[in-house]
Design a protein around this motif. Structure first.
Motif, PDB file in Angstrom:
ATOM      1  N   ASN A   1       0.966  -1.129  -0.182  1.00 44.59           N
ATOM      2  CA  ASN A   1      -0.349  -0.197   0.292  1.00 44.59           C
ATOM      3  C   ASN A   1       0.731   1.144   0.273  1.00 44.59           C
ATOM      4  OD1 ASN A   1       0.264  -1.066   3.073  1.00 44.59           O
ATOM      5  ND2 ASN A   1      -0.484   0.597   3.587  1.00 44.59           N
ATOM      6  N   VAL A   2       2.791   0.977   0.549  1.00 46.76           N
ATOM      7  CA  VAL A   2       3.225   1.945   0.723  1.00 46.76           C
ATOM      8  C   VAL A   2       3.763   2.050  -1.201  1.00 46.76           C
ATOM      9  CG1 VAL A   2       4.460   3.406   1.408  1.00 46.76           C
ATOM     10  CG2 VAL A   2       3.231   2.326   2.846  1.00 46.76           C
ATOM     11  N   GLY A   3       4.585   1.485  -1.129  1.00 44.14           N
ATOM     12  CA  GLY A   3       5.821   1.143  -2.515  1.00 44.14           C
ATOM     13  C   GLY A   3       6.816   1.666  -1.648  1.00 44.14           C
ATOM     14  N   PHE A   4       7.446   1.993  -2.990  1.00 37.15           N
ATOM     15  CA  PHE A   4       8.675   2.920  -3.424  1.00 37.15           C
ATOM     16  C   PHE A   4       8.795   3.760  -4.413  1.00 37.15           C
ATOM     17  CE2 PHE A   4      13.023   4.321  -3.155  1.00 37.15           C
ATOM     18  CZ  PHE A   4      13.149   4.249  -2.062  1.00 37.15           C
ATOM     19  N   ASP A   5       8.911   4.776  -4.356  1.00 32.90           N
ATOM     20  CA  ASP A   5       8.482   5.914  -5.591  1.00 32.90           C
ATOM     21  C   ASP A   5      10.113   6.014  -5.625  1.00 32.90           C
ATOM     22  OD1 ASP A   5       8.152   7.494  -6.419  1.00 32.90           O
ATOM     23  OD2 ASP A   5       6.437   8.289  -6.374  1.00 32.90           O
ATOM     24  N   SER A   6      10.645   5.869  -6.778  1.00 32.89           N
ATOM     25  CA  SER A   6      12.122   6.120  -7.205  1.00 32.89           C
ATOM     26  C   SER A   6      12.071   7.149  -7.220  1.00 32.89           C
ATOM     27  CB  SER A   6      12.346   4.622  -8.031  1.00 32.89           C
ATOM     28  OG  SER A   6      12.936   3.947  -7.788  1.00 32.89           O
ATOM     29  N   LEU A   7      10.962   7.434  -8.114  1.00 39.84           N
ATOM     30  CA  LEU A   7      10.811   9.377  -8.503  1.00 39.84           C
ATOM     31  C   LEU A   7      10.631  10.909  -7.172  1.00 39.84           C
ATOM     32  CD1 LEU A   7      11.446  11.692 -10.501  1.00 39.84           C
ATOM     33  CD2 LEU A   7       9.035  11.566 -11.130  1.00 39.84           C
ATOM     34  N   GLU A   8      10.021   9.602  -6.777  1.00 36.97           N
ATOM     35  CA  GLU A   8      10.281  11.427  -5.349  1.00 36.97           C
ATOM     36  C   GLU A   8      11.282  10.517  -4.307  1.00 36.97           C
ATOM     37  OE1 GLU A   8       7.891  12.714  -3.882  1.00 36.97           O
ATOM     38  OE2 GLU A   8       7.144  11.967  -5.897  1.00 36.97           O
ATOM     39  N   ALA A   9      12.346   9.787  -4.423  1.00 36.58           N
ATOM     40  CA  ALA A   9      13.008   8.915  -3.209  1.00 36.58           C
ATOM     41  C   ALA A   9      14.510   9.666  -4.489  1.00 36.58           C
ATOM     42  CB  ALA A   9      13.901   8.058  -3.425  1.00 36.58           C
ATOM     43  N   SER A  10      14.731   9.872  -5.255  1.00 37.81           N
ATOM     44  CA  SER A  10      15.564  11.249  -6.383  1.00 37.81           C
ATOM     45  C   SER A  10      15.608  12.359  -5.542  1.00 37.81           C
ATOM     46  CB  SER A  10      15.406   9.983  -7.609  1.00 37.81           C
ATOM     47  OG  SER A  10      14.315  10.992  -8.263  1.00 37.81           O
ATOM     48  N   ARG A  11      14.232  12.839  -5.990  1.00 42.68           N
ATOM     49  CA  ARG A  11      14.016  14.719  -5.486  1.00 42.68           C
ATOM     50  C   ARG A  11      14.647  14.507  -3.864  1.00 42.68           C
ATOM     51  NH1 ARG A  11       7.765  14.530  -7.950  1.00 42.68           N
ATOM     52  NH2 ARG A  11       8.493  15.048 -10.019  1.00 42.68           N
ATOM     53  N   LEU A  12      14.329  13.897  -2.745  1.00 44.42           N
ATOM     54  CA  LEU A  12      14.858  13.982  -1.711  1.00 44.42           C
ATOM     55  C   LEU A  12      16.375  13.514  -1.627  1.00 44.42           C
ATOM     56  CD1 LEU A  12      11.679  12.026  -0.438  1.00 44.42           C
ATOM     57  CD2 LEU A  12      12.352  14.725  -0.221  1.00 44.42           C
TER      58      LEU A  12
ATOM     59  N   LEU B   1      14.495   3.184   5.536  1.00 50.64           N
ATOM     60  CA  LEU B   1      14.335   2.875   4.694  1.00 50.64           C
ATOM     61  C   LEU B   1      13.991   1.971   3.951  1.00 50.64           C
ATOM     62  CD1 LEU B   1      12.249   5.726   3.249  1.00 50.64           C
ATOM     63  CD2 LEU B   1      14.094   6.241   1.856  1.00 50.64           C
ATOM     64  N   VAL B   2      12.680   1.688   3.908  1.00 48.72           N
ATOM     65  CA  VAL B   2      12.196   0.464   3.787  1.00 48.72           C
ATOM     66  C   VAL B   2      10.807   0.880   2.272  1.00 48.72           C
ATOM     67  CG1 VAL B   2      13.137  -1.015   5.057  1.00 48.72           C
ATOM     68  CG2 VAL B   2      10.402  -0.290   5.139  1.00 48.72           C
ATOM     69  N   ALA B   3      10.462   2.036   3.077  1.00 54.33           N
ATOM     70  CA  ALA B   3       9.015   2.204   2.136  1.00 54.33           C
ATOM     71  C   ALA B   3       8.805   3.983   1.508  1.00 54.33           C
ATOM     72  CB  ALA B   3       7.736   1.477   2.360  1.00 54.33           C
ATOM     73  N   LEU B   4       8.772   4.656   0.267  1.00 53.18           N
ATOM     74  CA  LEU B   4       8.386   5.686   0.839  1.00 53.18           C
ATOM     75  C   LEU B   4       7.379   6.224  -0.311  1.00 53.18           C
ATOM     76  CD1 LEU B   4       9.261   8.810   0.497  1.00 53.18           C
ATOM     77  CD2 LEU B   4      10.813   8.056  -0.708  1.00 53.18           C
ATOM     78  N   GLY B   5       5.950   6.821  -0.405  1.00 53.53           N
ATOM     79  CA  GLY B   5       5.129   6.492  -1.676  1.00 53.53           C
ATOM     80  C   GLY B   5       4.535   8.306  -0.966  1.00 53.53           C
ATOM     81  N   LYS B   6       3.366   8.921  -1.193  1.00 58.16           N
ATOM     82  CA  LYS B   6       3.764  10.398  -2.057  1.00 58.16           C
ATOM     83  C   LYS B   6       2.775  10.755  -0.779  1.00 58.16           C
ATOM     84  CE  LYS B   6       3.383  11.689  -6.576  1.00 58.16           C
ATOM     85  NZ  LYS B   6       4.466  10.138  -7.192  1.00 58.16           N
ATOM     86  N   ARG B   7       2.205   9.666   0.059  1.00 59.90           N
ATOM     87  CA  ARG B   7       1.748  10.182   1.605  1.00 59.90           C
ATOM     88  C   ARG B   7       2.160   9.103   2.431  1.00 59.90           C
ATOM     89  NH1 ARG B   7      -4.993   8.830  -0.082  1.00 59.90           N
ATOM     90  NH2 ARG B   7      -5.046   9.696   2.641  1.00 59.90           N
TER      91      ARG B   7
ATOM     92  N   VAL C   1      12.895  -5.398  16.254  1.00 61.69           N
ATOM     93  CA  VAL C   1      13.015  -4.554  15.350  1.00 61.69           C
ATOM     94  C   VAL C   1      11.743  -4.621  14.955  1.00 61.69           C
ATOM     95  CG1 VAL C   1      13.418  -4.901  12.486  1.00 61.69           C
ATOM     96  CG2 VAL C   1      15.413  -5.366  14.346  1.00 61.69           C
ATOM     97  N   ALA C   2      11.106  -3.480  14.497  1.00 58.29           N
ATOM     98  CA  ALA C   2       9.338  -3.104  14.452  1.00 58.29           C
ATOM     99  C   ALA C   2      10.128  -1.806  13.160  1.00 58.29           C
ATOM    100  CB  ALA C   2       9.081  -1.498  15.080  1.00 58.29           C
ATOM    101  N   ARG C   3       8.568  -1.429  12.006  1.00 52.64           N
ATOM    102  CA  ARG C   3       8.828  -0.085  11.751  1.00 52.64           C
ATOM    103  C   ARG C   3       7.955   1.243  11.617  1.00 52.64           C
ATOM    104  NH1 ARG C   3       7.157  -4.546   6.056  1.00 52.64           N
ATOM    105  NH2 ARG C   3       5.460  -3.466   7.064  1.00 52.64           N
ATOM    106  N   CYS C   4       8.769   1.937  10.990  1.00 57.62           N
ATOM    107  CA  CYS C   4       7.582   3.357  11.785  1.00 57.62           C
ATOM    108  C   CYS C   4       7.706   3.458  10.621  1.00 57.62           C
ATOM    109  CB  CYS C   4       9.131   3.924  12.677  1.00 57.62           C
ATOM    110  SG  CYS C   4       8.330   5.217  14.120  1.00 57.62           S
ATOM    111  N   HIS C   5       5.895   4.277  10.878  1.00 56.19           N
ATOM    112  CA  HIS C   5       5.471   4.554   9.398  1.00 56.19           C
ATOM    113  C   HIS C   5       5.116   6.368   9.484  1.00 56.19           C
ATOM    114  CE1 HIS C   5       2.811   1.291   7.276  1.00 56.19           C
ATOM    115  NE2 HIS C   5       4.683   0.672   9.382  1.00 56.19           N
ATOM    116  N   PHE C   6       5.512   7.213   8.735  1.00 56.81           N
ATOM    117  CA  PHE C   6       5.285   8.914   9.201  1.00 56.81           C
ATOM    118  C   PHE C   6       4.715   9.194   8.035  1.00 56.81           C
ATOM    119  CE2 PHE C   6       9.049   8.057  11.353  1.00 56.81           C
ATOM    120  CZ  PHE C   6       8.867   8.059  12.505  1.00 56.81           C
ATOM    121  N   PRO C   7       3.835  10.423   8.282  1.00 58.75           N
ATOM    122  CA  PRO C   7       2.659  11.000   6.444  1.00 58.75           C
ATOM    123  C   PRO C   7       4.267  11.749   6.092  1.00 58.75           C
ATOM    124  CG  PRO C   7       1.958  11.428   9.016  1.00 58.75           C
ATOM    125  CD  PRO C   7       3.184  10.751   9.899  1.00 58.75           C
ATOM    126  N   ARG C   8       4.015  11.973   4.948  1.00 56.14           N
ATOM    127  CA  ARG C   8       4.612  12.627   4.025  1.00 56.14           C
ATOM    128  C   ARG C   8       4.188  13.824   4.671  1.00 56.14           C
ATOM    129  NH1 ARG C   8       7.012  11.747  -0.547  1.00 56.14           N
ATOM    130  NH2 ARG C   8       7.852  13.301  -0.437  1.00 56.14           N
TER     131      ARG C   8
END
Length: 342
Positions: free
Chosen positions: A268-279, A304-310, A322-329
């Motif tokens: 549901n999050v995926g990994f947006d390579s374009l957004e990653a390159s911008r950052l 960093l294991v997932a990055l979407g627009k939201r 180990v756990a996974r921590c989610h934040f809004p963009r």
């Protein structure tokens, strides 16, 4: 009736936290069973920082299985990440919902509900904060909140600004009074209370506790608002009585449950390579995530294991595992971690 839960839900909160009350109310309306960890109103909070490896310092945070969600807003606009995660994990087909249908059209206006909720929390919460009894707060609490905001807090200056805050809040209340003047039960005229009702209710109910804020509701200017507040409080109390009170567990027990639980798929999050390159980051980089307003000096560092627009997700490691921590963009910064943080 809600179906049997297969994933543990844990809420980290402290008693006087208004945003914790908001998430309590979401869980109650949806009928989700959860456990509770009580943390201190001010740092340190080893239950979060040490046991989980999450140095984000606002409250509440919510764990669903191995996934930890952080999203409390102050002045910045950001996603209702905890709320949307609860809707995804516990859908309306088997649980309650905070995005109910409109009575007239039968449509679900989730986008509008989130937008109006953002307005309520970003426009109304800041002036409400000035009406706290700052002159009675312990010096240690004022110092802690100064560190959180990134600037010294002057209680005398805050108290001197209360007239402006009361006037601002009165104008917001007038808008709600107009919205409710046609006799509707809920703010968006929905079949059940929505996220909009939740977002306004928790602030004004919290505000009415303080002597400086109470007069706003005692002038007789806002009868529809007062009736709506009382009605929603009654509905919440009735739902609360129908459910088992959340058991209080220790930070040690909570951390062990979280690190031993399954994580949700990241599809549901995926990994947006374009957004990653911008950052300026790449998948599996060690990154630093922090709010852009208050609390920006307390970044959480992880893989960093997932990055979407939201939404973005980092893998963190605490003393318990180990756990996974989610934040809004929106409302949060993401950047490569400094060498000293590795």
């Amino acid at each position: 009736m809600p179906q049997s839960q297969t994933v543990p839900v844990i809420l980290y909160r402290y008693q006087a936290s208004p945003y914790s009350t908001k998430i309590d109310n979401v869980l109650i309306l949806k009928g989700i069973a959860y456990s509770q960890v009580d943390v201190a109103p001010a740092l340190p909070r080893p239950e979060i920082t040490d046991f989980l490896g999450v140095t984000y310092r606002r409250i509440p945070i919510l764990a669903i299985g191995n996934d930890i969600y952080c999203d409390t807003r102050q002045d910045a606009v950001c996603e209702h990440l905890i709320v949307t995660a609860l809707e995804r994990h516990f859908p309306a087909a088997h649980y309650g919902t905070i995005f109910p249908k409109a009575k007239v059209t039968g449509k679900i206006d989730s986008g509008l509900a989130q937008a109006l909720s953002h307005y309520g929390e970003s426009a109304i919460f800041p002036p409400a904060v000035t009406l706290l009894p700052w002159d009675k707060m312990p010096a240690s609490f004022v110092q802690d909140r100064s560190l959180l905001s990134g600037a010294p807090i002057n209680p005398a200056s805050i108290i001197a600004s209360r007239g402006v805050s009361l006037s601002t809040l009165s104008s917001h209340l007038q808008l709600l009074e107009e919205q409710l003047s046609d006799g509707r039960e809920w703010l968006l005229n929905t079949e059940q209370p929505s996220l909009v009702d939740l977002s306004f209710h928790f602030i004004f109910t919290w505000l009415r506790q303080f002597p400086a804020g109470r007069p706003l509701f005692e002038t007789g200017e806002f009868p529809h608002v007062n009736n709506w507040l009382a009605h929603f409080s009654s509905v919440l109390e009735s739902r609360r009585q129908e459910q088992r009170p959340p058991p209080l567990i220790s930070g040690q027990e909570a951390a062990q449950i979280i690190v031993s639980s399954h994580s949700e798929p990241l599809n549901n999050v995926g990994f947006d390579s374009l957004e990653a390159s911008r950052l300026g980051v790449r998948e599996n980089d060690i990154v630093s995530v922090a709010p852009v307003d208050t609390g920006r000096n307390y970044p959480t560092v992880g893989n960093l294991v997932a990055l979407g627009k939201r939404e973005l997700v980092v893998e963190v490691k605490g003393s318990h595992g180990v756990a996974r921590c989610h934040f809004p963009r929106l409302g949060f910064s993401l950047k490569p971690a400094a060498k000293s943080q590795l």
